[in-house]
Write a protein that holds these residues in place. Sequence first.
Motif, PDB file in Angstrom:
ATOM      1  N   LEU A 170      -7.119   4.604  -0.392  1.00  0.00           N
ATOM      2  CA  LEU A 170      -5.744   5.073  -0.271  1.00  0.00           C
ATOM      3  C   LEU A 170      -5.167   4.890   1.135  1.00  0.00           C
ATOM      4  N   PRO A 171      -5.923   5.174   2.223  1.00  0.00           N
ATOM      5  CA  PRO A 171      -5.359   4.896   3.552  1.00  0.00           C
ATOM      6  C   PRO A 171      -5.041   3.419   3.758  1.00  0.00           C
ATOM      7  N   ALA A 172      -5.925   2.537   3.275  1.00  0.00           N
ATOM      8  CA  ALA A 172      -5.658   1.103   3.401  1.00  0.00           C
ATOM      9  C   ALA A 172      -4.457   0.695   2.551  1.00  0.00           C
ATOM     10  N   MET A 173      -4.310   1.310   1.375  1.00  0.00           N
ATOM     11  CA  MET A 173      -3.152   1.008   0.536  1.00  0.00           C
ATOM     12  C   MET A 173      -1.859   1.477   1.201  1.00  0.00           C
ATOM     13  N   ALA A 174      -1.926   2.606   1.909  1.00  0.00           N
ATOM     14  CA  ALA A 174      -0.744   3.064   2.647  1.00  0.00           C
ATOM     15  C   ALA A 174      -0.375   2.067   3.741  1.00  0.00           C
ATOM     16  N   ALA A 175      -1.398   1.547   4.431  1.00  0.00           N
ATOM     17  CA  ALA A 175      -1.125   0.529   5.456  1.00  0.00           C
ATOM     18  C   ALA A 175      -0.575  -0.745   4.826  1.00  0.00           C
TER      19      ALA A 175
END
Length: 516
Positions: A170-175
């Motif tokens: 999820l953090p990578a998807m936000a980026a």
Amino acid sequence: MRLARLLLLALLVFLFVYPLSRLLSLPLFSPATGGADARAYCDSLVLALLVGLIVAPLGAVLAQVLETMQGRAIRALGLALWVLFLAPGYVLTTGWLVIFTHPLVRDSFFGHAFMGPAGLVFLYCLKALPFAVFVARTTFAQSSAALAEAALVLGVSLWRRRLLALRLALPAMAASFTIAAIETMQEFGIPATLGITTRLPIITYAIYQRLNTTPTDFAGAAALCWWLILTAGLLAMLQLSVQARHQTALTHGRARRNPPRPSSRAEGLWLGAGAVLLWSLGVAAPMLALLSVALSGDIGATQSLDSVLRSLGYGMLAASIALAAGVVVLKLQAGRGLWFPALLQGLLSANMAVPGLVLGAGYVIAFNNFYLPLYGTVLLLVIAYAAGALPVAIRLMGTAIGQLDPKLDEAARIFALPRITRVVDIEATLLAKPGLYAWLMVTAAVMYELPISELLYVPGAMPLGVAIVADDMTAAYGDAARLALLGMLSLGVLAACLGLAVHLITRPQTEIIVAP
């Protein structure tokens, strides 16, 4: 050392802060003559958010596949993503425009859809997908094998395990969402080439129109630039909030990497179909269309052929300046002091967040006066190219320079080697290959650069990107295709020649000792 750092900061302020502050301060002193273009901003924002929502989960899925599986389909997907990453967006758009010149295709449902918002979303997604995949791959590369083992022990189902893996990303998807949305809002070449800006206003093209009309509406363009910058800041804050809430530590002392596994038969069929689809729609269809139209007609009557060598020269010169300045920055950045690296990284990060169209507009304002009359000269164009490429050059060379052991220089000093020998025979030799890759990437980026070229090129000496878009606007697709393919061919020849030269120079020298 301190004087050199201060001089470097003064140069960066002159190249980045001064032109941007001159541009962005204009709305405070003079009103926009054209009024606020709210529709262009809203349309661009909706398209950007839609593209981000599409490519963020899709990029995470592809990243997991590329990191956890192996096979021919996986390699084909990875190669297709790299080709899409390196190909200029307006060149791919030109290829698709060639396909839709056929009456049957143009008048079909797909033809009408492509010449509208659906076509923009499709092209934006093609260009944003590689960013989303590259960002998410780091998460799955660092994921420990213990997570999958624990899920198997607890009897978690296959689909549940895949959802948990996406939850982990999820953090990578936000980026990925942030990068895709910002890149989409800042994209200029695709909407300009597709030619639908009269029916669907786009904020970057609205900025260009305000700068390219008489009288020039600098204040209106600056106001729209503020909207772009503030939106990028808000999206970045959203990404930081998601990462702060859902950040996970994946790298630790006992972490074991998941070894790539062969795909099953069903997975292989799905991945093969995905690779064929990505290659067909993203690479093969536009490139084959460009090749077919380039070989038809009178090749000798192609207009603006000199733009290929001109832009190649611009790219080589700007890449040399940017990489030389980047090496100086990285050398001066080393040390115990924290104020200089922090200030430097802030300046470079802010410059990367500013689109090339805004930087070019700032150069128009800052260097079109009695004191700095550089506007309309090749010098200002090359300076703008190099300034825009400097953050990328520093990122590309930073890893290679950081891997040089300081003891190499210490050992050379012990053996009393002169400084020129240490620089040329040790550092330059070790940095030759990564430096060549970085130089070629910057050269290619500058050669096909469009927004800065449109605003700052010398009249009568069009760069390659401007010539291609000008041919597209007059439906001279044969000339545009030949220019684009000749540019790629020239870059390929340059890369092959320089790669061979670097290989011959840096290969180990073996001595043959003949026994008496």
